[in-house]
Design an enzyme around this catalytic site. Structure first.
Site, short mmCIF file in Angstrom:
data_model
loop_
_atom_site.label_atom_id
_atom_site.label_comp_id
_atom_site.label_asym_id
_atom_site.label_seq_id
_atom_site.Cartn_x
_atom_site.Cartn_y
_atom_site.Cartn_z
N ASP A 1 1.07 -1.24 0.01
CA ASP A 1 0.00 -0.06 -0.09
C ASP A 1 0.93 1.21 -0.02
O ASP A 1 2.14 1.34 0.00
CB ASP A 1 -1.02 -0.09 1.22
CG ASP A 1 -0.36 -0.19 2.54
OD1 ASP A 1 0.97 0.27 2.64
OD2 ASP A 1 -0.91 -0.26 3.36
N ASP B 1 -7.93 -7.36 0.38
CA ASP B 1 -6.95 -7.72 1.34
C ASP B 1 -7.54 -7.32 2.69
O ASP B 1 -8.56 -6.50 2.77
CB ASP B 1 -5.75 -6.61 1.43
CG ASP B 1 -6.04 -5.27 1.99
OD1 ASP B 1 -6.63 -4.76 1.20
OD2 ASP B 1 -5.50 -5.33 3.12
#
Lengths: 377, 377
Positions: free
Chosen positions: A93, A267
């Site tokens: 991320d 996720d």
């Protein structure tokens, strides 16, 4: 697409799709669930076990890794794959989400965000460019633009401001990424619970052009119905030939509902975190092993599971481990949960290919609702 | 020996011996190290991994198991082997040592000891008979008499009182055990650091007759030299055709020195506890992975180890896991330590068989002293 990155949709069933995202380090079967390996480890698991559950890709957190052990150090040690011993694809991320949720003394402006580490107070800065630089040092396979994620409920003006900032950061992220062969860059749709802003964000990102499109800013406090409504609005506005990733989601129910709406990747810390807190996910739903009703139950969690730990250990033993706060309890339940999530994804992929996604989802929900614990006598 | 229990000494080298203790559930190669599985789990390990390190037998703690989940519950669930999924031999201690070190509000008299659980304050009683009853409910393979272990330094009169009480409890333990086919009962030598008391205890136990003889009340605060001196006195006084078990010992150095003095079996929490606290044991000695000097070290702990975790992970990664308090750090270091201990035992067995025990020990000590960390620049 960036050279070396290939996405194919092999079958659709309504809005649901199944296919594959191929990268030099491996192929991700979609819909895919990505276990979260926050600080270079999927907590309480070896990477060999994570792979054995059926995971094609894991997620790493830029925020945690930049603080400790540090991106430059990981690079000097050969990159995140070598460091953590995972040879498949890794998605990182941007770090932005954790800056907002974990760091102290944040200052956000057009350039980026400065903050102090939650570990030792050291000051760090993160900009679209620095985030991509860190992700390049980690050498992750899928990289995310820096964005600003607003918790819901929020005022529409605040949602709009953050969405527009995220769009400007998307442009800078694309420029900073260049076109690194064999690595993918995803943009992130923001816009909170405001349909018009979601559509504007999706259109803006598509105009810039990314290898994939994430939907961010959901599962941040809103009801599930709102999240699904935003997906109904957003996914049709995203390029059909690019993977779609719903960030930070979710429960098994969130996942099946989102797959039915055209999401390809997920996720979430839920299966790993729940596993460390005595909670198991199986086809019978959610089970809290702390509950005293399991203390004398010789049955396994699921005698028909493909995952050994779900078949081989009694609920009584798992209850004992959880009550005694034994590390093995976290190890076994984390593995059971990740294996269940992966079996759910495999089931979804097969069902979509067979044109029976709706039936599969209905059957899964029936199992969760029915459970398998006899009523107390 | 109790029917179904066989001990053979296959080779000796000075006082050191190598052989095997055979029980229906498996054969223990001696000298043996028994990993401690306190509460039905060797902390941070699966039993399959414990087996893979080379362990033939594990230890279970009667005190912990009687408190939680309870011996009667374990029996109803099929015994400790079924409960914890370990099919090899298990040795259970009597519970006495932990009552003294962990429990609250103890009252000890001729009959036994009453105490309150350190978990929830519930009152429990333990007598020689109840200890053997619990060990039978757990269905352990090797059972220990209840004894009283005195921490050193202690007044000789106190040591003598506890030794004589332990001898009387030894008689009652033998009577309570009966002669359970295929299960072994060990007596425990007490006598602190007083040679004459050790000899009296050994003779008294030998007169009663046990399947094996433990040396208790050592490694309880005294210098290593005192412990070894007591072994020099005690082991020659024990029946040569019975296994000898030094309880709660110890460091690699303690173990090799004790094997040279005729000890066949060991247990200790050191390798598992150290593994949970960032400390690794290898042929290069003891390494504290918390130390910042490991942060950038790409080398594995021991590239020539037979244990994958010692070869495959960098010290930098292990340092990161330990600093971040990640469960995987405990998992990997515990396994590395148990594997090292087992490789040390295997090395001792082979060396004794080859008549070079002294050389093996000297080489091992040389490796620990030399280490492999370059001086700081």
């Amino acid at each position: 697409m960036t050279p070396g990155v290939v996405f194919t949709v092999d079958a659709t069933d309504g809005a649901a799709r199944t296919g594959a995202l191929s990268l030099p380090r491996g192929t991700i079967r979609t819909p895919a669930f990505m276990p979260v390996g926050t600080a270079g480890t999927v907590k309480a698991m070896t990477m060999a076990e994570v792979k054995a559950t059926g995971a094609d890709i894991i997620l790493g957190n830029t925020y945690h890794l930049m603080l400790r052990p540090g991106a430059e150090r990981v690079a000097a040690l050969g990159g995140l794959h070598t460091f953590a011993r995972w040879d498949g694809p890794i998605l990182t991320d941007s770090g932005g989400f954790q800056v907002m949720s974990l760091a102290k003394l944040r200052k956000l402006d057009e350039a980026g965000v400065t903050f102090r580490s939650h570990i030792d107070g050291t000051e760090f800065g993160l900009s679209p460019e620095r985030s991509l630089e860190i992700q390049a040092l980690l050498d992750s396979d899928i990289r995310m633009q820096l964005d600003e994620c607003v918790a819901l409920p929020a005022a529409p003006e605040e949602v709009e401001r953050a969405m527009r900032l995220s769009l400007r950061w998307a442009e800078r992220s694309k420029a900073a990424f260049g076109a690194t062969e064999g690595r993918a860059l995803f943009g992130i749709v923001q816009g909170g619970d405001v349909a018009a802003l979601r559509l504007e964000s999706a259109a803006g990102l598509a105009a810039i052009g990314f290898d994939g499109y994430a939907v961010g800013g959901l599962a941040v406090g809103e009801p599930q119905a709102t999240m699904l409504q935003m997906l109904d609005v957003t996914t049709p506005a995203l390029p059909a030939d690019r993977p779609r990733y719903l960030m930070g989601v979710g429960t098994p129910d969130d996942i099946v509902e989102s797959v039915l709406r055209g999401i390809d990747m997920f996720d979430c810390v839920l299966p790993t975190r729940a596993g460390r807190h005595g909670v198991a996910y199986t086809r019978f739903g959610k089970l809290n092993l702390k509950n005293a009703r399991h203390a004398d139950d010789p049955r396994p969690l699921d005698e028909a599971s493909g995952w050994p730990a779900a078949r081989d250990y009694s609920r009584a033993y798992l209850h004992h481990l959880v009550k005694s706060e034994e590390i093995l309890g976290a190890m076994l339940l984390t593995s059971v949960n990740l294996a269940y999530y992966q079996s759910l994804m495999a089931g979804l992929r097969a069902a979509i290919a067979a044109g029976r996604a709706g039936d599969f989802v209905a059957e899964a929900k029936e199992g969760w609702a029915r459970g398998d614990i006899p009523a107390r006598s």
